[in-house]
Design a protein around this motif. Structure first.
Motif, PDB file in Angstrom:
ATOM      1  N   LYS A 200      -7.071   8.351   2.333  1.00 35.36           N
ATOM      2  CA  LYS A 200      -6.659   7.905   0.990  1.00 35.36           C
ATOM      3  C   LYS A 200      -5.791   6.650   1.095  1.00 35.36           C
ATOM      4  CE  LYS A 200      -7.692  11.927  -1.469  1.00 35.36           C
ATOM      5  NZ  LYS A 200      -8.747  12.351  -0.563  1.00 35.36           N
ATOM      6  N   PHE A 201      -6.344   5.551   0.659  1.00 36.85           N
ATOM      7  CA  PHE A 201      -5.574   4.301   0.641  1.00 36.85           C
ATOM      8  C   PHE A 201      -5.215   3.975  -0.801  1.00 36.85           C
ATOM      9  CE2 PHE A 201      -8.711   3.874   4.131  1.00 36.85           C
ATOM     10  CZ  PHE A 201      -7.814   3.887   5.190  1.00 36.85           C
ATOM     11  N   PRO A 202      -4.005   3.427  -1.010  1.00 36.03           N
ATOM     12  CA  PRO A 202      -3.647   3.073  -2.395  1.00 36.03           C
ATOM     13  C   PRO A 202      -4.505   1.917  -2.914  1.00 36.03           C
ATOM     14  CG  PRO A 202      -1.893   2.459  -0.854  1.00 36.03           C
ATOM     15  CD  PRO A 202      -2.932   3.172  -0.050  1.00 36.03           C
ATOM     16  N   VAL A 203      -4.801   1.943  -4.206  1.00 31.26           N
ATOM     17  CA  VAL A 203      -5.568   0.853  -4.825  1.00 31.26           C
ATOM     18  C   VAL A 203      -4.636  -0.360  -4.939  1.00 31.26           C
ATOM     19  CG1 VAL A 203      -6.846   0.107  -6.869  1.00 31.26           C
ATOM     20  CG2 VAL A 203      -6.923   2.514  -6.141  1.00 31.26           C
ATOM     21  N   PRO A 204      -5.045  -1.520  -4.422  1.00 26.18           N
ATOM     22  CA  PRO A 204      -4.178  -2.700  -4.475  1.00 26.18           C
ATOM     23  C   PRO A 204      -3.785  -3.061  -5.909  1.00 26.18           C
ATOM     24  CG  PRO A 204      -6.089  -3.118  -3.064  1.00 26.18           C
ATOM     25  CD  PRO A 204      -6.315  -1.801  -3.736  1.00 26.18           C
ATOM     26  N   LEU A 205      -2.548  -3.504  -6.075  1.00 28.09           N
ATOM     27  CA  LEU A 205      -2.024  -4.031  -7.356  1.00 28.09           C
ATOM     28  C   LEU A 205      -2.259  -3.093  -8.543  1.00 28.09           C
ATOM     29  CD1 LEU A 205      -3.277  -7.758  -7.080  1.00 28.09           C
ATOM     30  CD2 LEU A 205      -1.090  -6.845  -6.328  1.00 28.09           C
ATOM     31  N   HIS A 206      -2.312  -1.798  -8.240  1.00 29.19           N
ATOM     32  CA  HIS A 206      -2.614  -0.816  -9.284  1.00 29.19           C
ATOM     33  C   HIS A 206      -1.631  -0.908 -10.458  1.00 29.19           C
ATOM     34  CE1 HIS A 206      -4.183   2.811 -11.020  1.00 29.19           C
ATOM     35  NE2 HIS A 206      -3.012   3.386 -10.968  1.00 29.19           N
ATOM     36  N   GLN A 207      -0.365  -1.165 -10.130  1.00 26.72           N
ATOM     37  CA  GLN A 207       0.672  -1.214 -11.192  1.00 26.72           C
ATOM     38  C   GLN A 207       0.808  -2.600 -11.823  1.00 26.72           C
ATOM     39  OE1 GLN A 207       1.920   1.525 -12.122  1.00 26.72           O
ATOM     40  NE2 GLN A 207       1.484   2.859 -10.390  1.00 26.72           N
ATOM     41  N   VAL A 208       0.153  -3.586 -11.232  1.00 27.08           N
ATOM     42  CA  VAL A 208       0.314  -4.962 -11.729  1.00 27.08           C
ATOM     43  C   VAL A 208      -0.750  -5.231 -12.777  1.00 27.08           C
ATOM     44  CG1 VAL A 208       0.437  -7.403 -11.092  1.00 27.08           C
ATOM     45  CG2 VAL A 208       1.178  -5.651  -9.460  1.00 27.08           C
ATOM     46  N   LYS A 209      -0.282  -5.427 -13.999  1.00 26.28           N
ATOM     47  CA  LYS A 209      -1.247  -5.512 -15.101  1.00 26.28           C
ATOM     48  C   LYS A 209      -1.750  -6.942 -15.309  1.00 26.28           C
ATOM     49  CE  LYS A 209      -0.690  -1.121 -16.062  1.00 26.28           C
ATOM     50  NZ  LYS A 209      -1.516  -0.287 -15.204  1.00 26.28           N
ATOM     51  N   ASP A 210      -2.359  -7.502 -14.268  1.00 27.34           N
ATOM     52  CA  ASP A 210      -3.028  -8.795 -14.474  1.00 27.34           C
ATOM     53  C   ASP A 210      -4.431  -8.695 -13.885  1.00 27.34           C
ATOM     54  OD1 ASP A 210      -2.837  -9.134 -11.747  1.00 27.34           O
ATOM     55  OD2 ASP A 210      -1.237 -10.625 -11.848  1.00 27.34           O
ATOM     56  N   PHE A 211      -5.034  -9.820 -13.553  1.00 29.77           N
ATOM     57  CA  PHE A 211      -6.439  -9.792 -13.110  1.00 29.77           C
ATOM     58  C   PHE A 211      -6.616 -10.299 -11.690  1.00 29.77           C
ATOM     59  CE2 PHE A 211      -6.428 -10.344 -17.744  1.00 29.77           C
ATOM     60  CZ  PHE A 211      -7.121  -9.197 -18.104  1.00 29.77           C
ATOM     61  N   ASN A 212      -5.507 -10.486 -10.963  1.00 28.03           N
ATOM     62  CA  ASN A 212      -5.641 -11.020  -9.608  1.00 28.03           C
ATOM     63  C   ASN A 212      -6.088  -9.946  -8.623  1.00 28.03           C
ATOM     64  OD1 ASN A 212      -4.966 -13.639 -10.309  1.00 28.03           O
ATOM     65  ND2 ASN A 212      -2.766 -13.174 -10.217  1.00 28.03           N
ATOM     66  N   LEU A 213      -6.558 -10.416  -7.483  1.00 28.25           N
ATOM     67  CA  LEU A 213      -7.123  -9.506  -6.484  1.00 28.25           C
ATOM     68  C   LEU A 213      -6.447  -9.712  -5.136  1.00 28.25           C
ATOM     69  CD1 LEU A 213     -10.593 -10.293  -7.851  1.00 28.25           C
ATOM     70  CD2 LEU A 213      -9.791  -7.928  -7.604  1.00 28.25           C
ATOM     71  N   SER A 214      -6.141  -8.610  -4.486  1.00 29.26           N
ATOM     72  CA  SER A 214      -5.474  -8.692  -3.186  1.00 29.26           C
ATOM     73  C   SER A 214      -6.064  -7.658  -2.235  1.00 29.26           C
ATOM     74  CB  SER A 214      -3.983  -8.412  -3.370  1.00 29.26           C
ATOM     75  OG  SER A 214      -3.394  -8.152  -2.116  1.00 29.26           O
ATOM     76  N   TYR A 215      -6.346  -8.091  -1.020  1.00 27.17           N
ATOM     77  CA  TYR A 215      -6.905  -7.161  -0.034  1.00 27.17           C
ATOM     78  C   TYR A 215      -6.118  -7.096   1.264  1.00 27.17           C
ATOM     79  CZ  TYR A 215     -10.805  -6.207  -3.040  1.00 27.17           C
ATOM     80  OH  TYR A 215     -11.564  -5.781  -4.094  1.00 27.17           O
ATOM     81  N   SER A 216      -5.028  -7.878   1.380  1.00 27.78           N
ATOM     82  CA  SER A 216      -4.334  -7.906   2.673  1.00 27.78           C
ATOM     83  C   SER A 216      -3.635  -6.580   2.971  1.00 27.78           C
ATOM     84  CB  SER A 216      -3.363  -9.080   2.741  1.00 27.78           C
ATOM     85  OG  SER A 216      -2.367  -8.913   1.758  1.00 27.78           O
ATOM     86  N   GLY A 217      -3.108  -5.919   1.934  1.00 24.50           N
ATOM     87  CA  GLY A 217      -2.428  -4.642   2.143  1.00 24.50           C
ATOM     88  C   GLY A 217      -3.402  -3.554   2.582  1.00 24.50           C
ATOM     89  N   LEU A 218      -4.551  -3.517   1.934  1.00 22.29           N
ATOM     90  CA  LEU A 218      -5.578  -2.525   2.289  1.00 22.29           C
ATOM     91  C   LEU A 218      -6.068  -2.771   3.724  1.00 22.29           C
ATOM     92  CD1 LEU A 218      -7.547  -0.245   1.491  1.00 22.29           C
ATOM     93  CD2 LEU A 218      -9.015  -1.963   0.414  1.00 22.29           C
ATOM     94  N   LYS A 219      -6.264  -4.038   4.036  1.00 21.91           N
ATOM     95  CA  LYS A 219      -6.707  -4.412   5.382  1.00 21.91           C
ATOM     96  C   LYS A 219      -5.680  -3.956   6.427  1.00 21.91           C
ATOM     97  CE  LYS A 219      -5.985  -8.554   6.732  1.00 21.91           C
ATOM     98  NZ  LYS A 219      -5.925 -10.006   6.679  1.00 21.91           N
ATOM     99  N   ALA A 220      -4.400  -4.174   6.130  1.00 22.55           N
ATOM    100  CA  ALA A 220      -3.342  -3.783   7.069  1.00 22.55           C
ATOM    101  C   ALA A 220      -3.295  -2.260   7.227  1.00 22.55           C
ATOM    102  CB  ALA A 220      -1.991  -4.312   6.582  1.00 22.55           C
ATOM    103  N   ALA A 221      -3.537  -1.538   6.131  1.00 27.04           N
ATOM    104  CA  ALA A 221      -3.532  -0.065   6.196  1.00 27.04           C
ATOM    105  C   ALA A 221      -4.653   0.432   7.109  1.00 27.04           C
ATOM    106  CB  ALA A 221      -3.689   0.517   4.791  1.00 27.04           C
ATOM    107  N   ILE A 222      -5.805  -0.222   7.037  1.00 29.21           N
ATOM    108  CA  ILE A 222      -6.930   0.171   7.899  1.00 29.21           C
ATOM    109  C   ILE A 222      -6.585  -0.157   9.356  1.00 29.21           C
ATOM    110  CG2 ILE A 222      -9.399  -0.164   8.382  1.00 29.21           C
ATOM    111  CD1 ILE A 222      -9.383   0.659   5.586  1.00 29.21           C
ATOM    112  N   GLN A 223      -5.948  -1.301   9.538  1.00 31.89           N
ATOM    113  CA  GLN A 223      -5.574  -1.699  10.899  1.00 31.89           C
ATOM    114  C   GLN A 223      -4.649  -0.653  11.531  1.00 31.89           C
ATOM    115  OE1 GLN A 223      -4.102  -5.703  10.971  1.00 31.89           O
ATOM    116  NE2 GLN A 223      -5.139  -6.016  12.924  1.00 31.89           N
TER     117      GLN A 223
END
Ligand code: KG4
Ligand code: ZN
Length: 342
Positions: A200-223
Motif C-alpha cells: 500500500k503506497f500513498p496516493v501522491p498529492l492526495h491532500q493537495v487540491k490542484d491538478f499537478n502531478l508528482s511521482y518522485s515520492g512514490l518512486k522513492a517508496a518503491i526504492q
C-alpha cells in the motif's frame, strides 16, 4: 494538403506523410536496440542514429504514401520538447527540404502532436468525433500535462509534472525491478500477474487540491521497498516483481484519475482526450472509461498503438490544423523545454 512531417525528439526517427489529417505513411525507426545496453537514451547516440536514418526513412515514407517530395505542400517538424541535439537533426532536414522545394514550414510542439494523434483519420475514413471544450491528459516519458482545450490550438494548462513524468516513473521503477528498457510496457505486463493490494503506497498529492502531478515520492517508496526485500542478497521472485509492479501501477494511475476527476467536477467539458506513450496503458484506459461514463462525457484515445507512441503522423496532423490557421514558421530553432498551454 500534402504534408510531410519529421519527429526526431527522442529515440525514434519518424517521418510521416498525410493528406490533410489522413495518414498515408507513418514510418518509425526505433533506436531501442542502440540504447538498451545503457539502460536509457544516450543523446549523442540518438543524434547519430537520426542522422544516419533520416534520409532512408524519408524515402520509405515517400514510397509507402506514393506521394513524391515534389508534391508535398507543407513540411512540418517537431520543435520541442525533447533532446536538443536530437531535435536539431529533424529541424535541419525539414528546413533543407522546405528550402529545396520552396514550400512553407510548420513547427510543432511534440506534446501537441500527442494530443493531435486523436484527430488523425485512417485511410478507411475512421475518425473520432471530438468536440470542445475537451479535457486533455498528456502522459509521456518526459511530460505530464492536464489541459482544457477550448478549440484547435487553444489551451489552458491546469496542471503539470512537479518532478518525474508518469512514463519516466514507470521506466525508473521498471529498472529497479530489473525489467529492462524501455520499461513502462514491461512493467504493465508484469502487473497483470500481480496482486495490487499487497503493497500500500500513498496516493501522491492526495491532500493537495490542484491538478499537478508528482511521482518522485512514490518512486522513492518503491526504492525503499526493493532495498528492504533484497537485503542480505535476497533476490526478488517473479511474484514479488509482479506484485510490486501491480501495486505501483494502481497508485500511479489512481493519481492521474484523481486529477482528472477533480477537473471534471470543476470544468464543464464534452469529453476527455488522452495522449502520449502512457496512453497505451490498459488500466489507465479502463479507469478513464469508467470515470467518463460516470460523468457522462465521451472518452477518446489514439486507437492505433503506433499513434500512442512517438511518431510523425501526429506531428503532421497537428501541422495541418496550424497550416489552416496560417501558422507558418520560417525562422525557428529547437526548443527542448517547449511547453504547452503556458
Ligand atoms: O510519448 P512517448 O512514446 O515518448 C515520449 O514523448 O516520452 O512515451 C514513452 C513513455 C515511456 O516512458 C514508456 O515507458 C511509456 O511511455 N509507456 C507506458 C506503456 N507503454 C509505454 N507506460 C505505462 N504503461 C504502458 N503500457
Ligand atoms: Zn512523445
Amino acid at each position: 494538403m500534402n504534408i510531410l512531417a519529421i519527429d526526431t525528439s527522442c529515440d525514434d526517427t519518424s517521418v510521416a506523410i498525410t493528406r490533410d489529417n489522413v495518414i498515408l505513411a507513418n514510418v518509425i525507426s526505433s533506436q531501442v536496440a542502440l540504447h538498451k545496453e545503457w539502460g536509457g537514451v544516450v543523446p549523442i547516440i540518438a543524434k547519430r542514429a537520426h542522422q544516419e536514418q533520416i534520409n532512408s526513412i524519408i524515402q520509405k515514407a515517400v514510397k509507402h504514401a506514393k506521394v513524391p517530395l515534389s508534391s508535398i505542400e507543407v513540411f512540418a517538424v517537431t520543435q520541442g520538447p525533447g533532446l536538443a541535439i536530437a531535435l536539431e537533426v529533424g529541424i535541419a532536414k525539414a528546413k533543407e527540404l522546405a528550402n529545396i522545394y520552396n514550400k512553407p514550414l510548420v513547427a510543432v510542439n511534440h506534446m501537441e502532436g500527442h494530443l493531435y494523434a486523436n484527430f488523425a483519420e485512417s485511410r478507411s475514413g475512421k475518425k473520432q468525433n471530438i468536440q470542445f471544450p475537451a479535457l486533455v491528459l498528456l502522459v509521456s516519458g518526459g511530460h505530464s500535462d492536464l489541459l482544457i482545450m477550448r478549440d484547435h490550438g487553444q489551451y489552458e494548462k491546469l496542471g503539470e509534472k512537479l518532478d518525474d513524468a508518469v512514463g519516466e516513473a514507470f521506466d525508473k521503477v521498471a529498472r529497479m525491478l530489473g525489467l529492462g528498457y524501455p520499461g513502462g510496457a514491461l512493467l504493465a505486463k508484469m502487473a497483470e500477474n500481480g496482486d495490487s493490494s499487497i503493497y500500500k503506497f500513498p496516493v501522491p498529492l492526495h491532500q493537495v487540491k490542484d491538478f499537478n502531478l508528482s511521482y518522485s515520492g512514490l518512486k522513492a517508496a518503491i526504492q525503499r521497498l526493493v532495498k528492504e526485500k533484497t537485503a542480505n542478497d535476497h533476490a526478488l521472485t517473479q511474484q514479488d516483481i509482479s506484485n510490486i509492479s501491480a501495486s505501483f501501477q494502481r497508485v500511479a494511475i489512481h493519481h492521474l484519475i484523481e486529477r482528472v476527476e477533480r477537473a471534471l467536477q470543476i470544468y464543464k467539458v464534452k469529453n476527455v482526450m488522452l495522449g502520449g506513450g502512457v496512453s497505451a496503458n490498459l488500466l489507465l484506459r479502463k479507469n478513464l472509461r469508467n470515470l467518463t461514463k460516470k460523468y457522462r462525457v465521451e472518452f477518446f484515445y489514439p486507437k492505433d498503438k503506433k499513434l500512442c507512441m512517438d511518431n510523425a503522423a501526429m506531428i503532421a496532423v497537428a501541422a495541418w490544423y496550424k497550416a489552416k490557421r496560417g501558422e507558418f514558421a520560417q525562422n525557428f530553432d529547437r526548443n527542448p523545454g517547449m511547453g504547452i498551454g503556458d
